[in-house]
Design an enzyme around this catalytic site. Structure first.
Site, short mmCIF file in Angstrom:
data_model
loop_
_atom_site.label_atom_id
_atom_site.label_comp_id
_atom_site.label_asym_id
_atom_site.label_seq_id
_atom_site.Cartn_x
_atom_site.Cartn_y
_atom_site.Cartn_z
N ASN A 79 0.86 -1.18 0.00
CA ASN A 79 0.00 0.00 0.00
C ASN A 79 0.90 1.23 0.00
O ASN A 79 1.51 1.55 1.02
CB ASN A 79 -0.90 -0.03 1.26
CG ASN A 79 -1.73 1.22 1.41
OD1 ASN A 79 -1.77 2.06 0.50
ND2 ASN A 79 -2.38 1.35 2.55
N LYS A 136 0.08 4.23 -0.16
CA LYS A 136 -0.56 5.39 0.51
C LYS A 136 -0.38 6.65 -0.35
O LYS A 136 -0.37 6.55 -1.58
CB LYS A 136 -0.01 5.55 1.93
CG LYS A 136 -0.17 4.24 2.75
CD LYS A 136 0.00 4.43 4.22
CE LYS A 136 -0.19 3.09 4.93
NZ LYS A 136 -0.17 3.18 6.38
N HIS A 190 -9.67 0.92 5.07
CA HIS A 190 -8.37 1.15 5.72
C HIS A 190 -8.57 2.10 6.90
O HIS A 190 -9.38 3.03 6.83
CB HIS A 190 -7.37 1.74 4.72
CG HIS A 190 -5.97 1.72 5.25
ND1 HIS A 190 -5.52 2.65 6.16
CD2 HIS A 190 -4.94 0.87 5.03
CE1 HIS A 190 -4.26 2.36 6.48
NE2 HIS A 190 -3.89 1.29 5.80
N GLU A 223 -6.98 4.52 7.92
CA GLU A 223 -6.79 5.96 7.61
C GLU A 223 -8.03 6.53 6.92
O GLU A 223 -8.33 7.72 7.08
CB GLU A 223 -5.51 6.12 6.78
CG GLU A 223 -4.28 5.89 7.64
CD GLU A 223 -3.07 5.29 6.94
OE1 GLU A 223 -3.02 5.31 5.70
OE2 GLU A 223 -2.17 4.77 7.65
N GLU A 225 -5.22 -5.18 10.47
CA GLU A 225 -4.22 -4.14 10.70
C GLU A 225 -4.53 -3.45 12.02
O GLU A 225 -5.37 -2.53 12.06
CB GLU A 225 -4.26 -3.09 9.58
CG GLU A 225 -3.94 -3.65 8.21
CD GLU A 225 -3.39 -2.56 7.29
OE1 GLU A 225 -2.29 -2.76 6.76
OE2 GLU A 225 -4.04 -1.51 7.12
N GLY A 253 2.46 2.29 10.97
CA GLY A 253 3.38 3.42 10.85
C GLY A 253 4.08 3.77 12.14
O GLY A 253 4.73 4.80 12.25
N SER A 312 3.48 -2.08 10.34
CA SER A 312 4.92 -2.09 10.56
C SER A 312 5.60 -3.38 10.10
O SER A 312 6.60 -3.81 10.69
CB SER A 312 5.25 -1.79 12.02
OG SER A 312 4.83 -0.48 12.37
P1 13P Z 1 3.01 0.49 7.71
O1 13P Z 1 3.53 -0.79 7.12
O2 13P Z 1 3.71 1.71 7.23
O3 13P Z 1 2.90 0.40 9.21
O4 13P Z 1 1.50 0.64 7.17
C1 13P Z 1 0.63 -0.44 7.27
C2 13P Z 1 -0.58 -0.15 6.49
O5 13P Z 1 -1.38 0.70 6.86
C3 13P Z 1 -0.78 -0.88 5.24
O6 13P Z 1 -2.07 -0.68 4.73
#
Ligand code: 13P
Length: 258
Positions: A15, A17, A101, A103, A173, A179, A219
């Site tokens: 992803n 982002k 997701h 976010e 997740e 993150g 992560s």
């Molecule tokens: P990170 O791997 O940066 O923690 O992000 C995970 C994520 O949100 C994947 O969709």
């Protein structure tokens, strides 16, 4: 896609982002094409920002690496300024799409109900939804993780039937691990993954629970992927930050199968 073809082949999805631009996304896609195309025993998906999906899908067109979108709207078309329809992402080469997701839940009011509508519409269009679930730290500390995730699954998968659920990928997740560098331990992840599998078996059919792919996200990096993938109910990873560097993502995709 035949359901048999989908049965729990490890799937690693990157992803991206809201990162990269046309040039850097193209460079990353070319590097992945060169090093991961045709890799046996793995399904690989990259999920660029929507404006870059077409360019990335064009570069990966002749490869085994699939392309996804990060977000869509369930409605087919209309006065929804700034939004993207499923037919739009399909027409530019996406075959997967993230739904729910954390976010999007946090910054765009995504709810379990709106996820349900998107999953329904994506399946109608033949796009594979990657349905993201996971708890915040306060929920975990209150001991309510499993109940919380059950509700996300019950509502989000509420408009599909048993045959269709195997065309959905679930991604667990934990929000506190995204993150932050705080990866869930394999034991913590396995506990939730095992529970998700059992709960999907309860909602649909035990065979569906056994067949559905459940990814871990939060992560994930080149150092922790092997331990996570050794867990019996972890079928792959949804990788954020570590998917932006070709060599790191390649190492994650080529995790040690122990
Ligand atoms: P990170 O791997 O940066 O923690 O992000 C995970 C994520 O949100 C994947 O969709």
């Amino acid at each position: 896609m035949a359901i048999d073809d989908m049965q729990r082949t490890p799937l690693i999805a990157g992803n991206w982002k809201m990162n990269l631009d046309l040039t850097s996304a193209g460079d990353l896609a070319k590097a992945l094409h060169q090093n991961l195309d045709g890799l046996p025993g793995r399904d690989v998906v990259v999920i660029p920002p929507t404006p870059l999906v077409h360019a990335v899908a064009t570069i990966l067109d002749e490869s085994t690496i699939k392309v996804g979108a990060q977000e869509v709207r369930a409605e087919a078309s209309g006065a929804y300024t700034g939004d993207t329809s499923i037919e739009m992402i399909k027409s530019i080469g996406a075959t997967y799409c993230l739904v729910g997701h954390s976010e999007r839940r946090e910054y765009h009011d995504e709810t379990n109900k709106s996820c349900c509508e998107k999953i329904r519409a994506l399946l109608n269009a033949g796009i594979t939804p990657i349905y993201c679930v996971g708890e915040k730290l306060a929920t975990r500390e209150a001991g309510e993780t499993l109940k919380f995730v059950e509700e996300q699954l019950r509502v989000g998968l509420g408009d599909i039937d048993g045959e269709e659920v195997l065309h959905v990928v679930v991604a667990y997740e934990p929000v506190w691990a995204i993150g932050t560098g705080k990866v869930a331990t394999p034991e913590q992840a396995q506990e939730v993954h095992g529970h998700i599998r059992g709960y999907i078996g309860h909602l649909f059919d035990p065979e569906d629970g056994e067949g559905i792919r459940i990814l871990y996200g939060g992560s994930v990096n080149a150092e922790n992927i092997d331990g996570l993938m050794a867990c019996p109910d972890i079928d792959g990873a949804l990788v954020g930050g570590a998917s932006l560097k070709a060599d790191v993502f390649e190492r994650i995709v080529k995790f040690e199968d122990v």
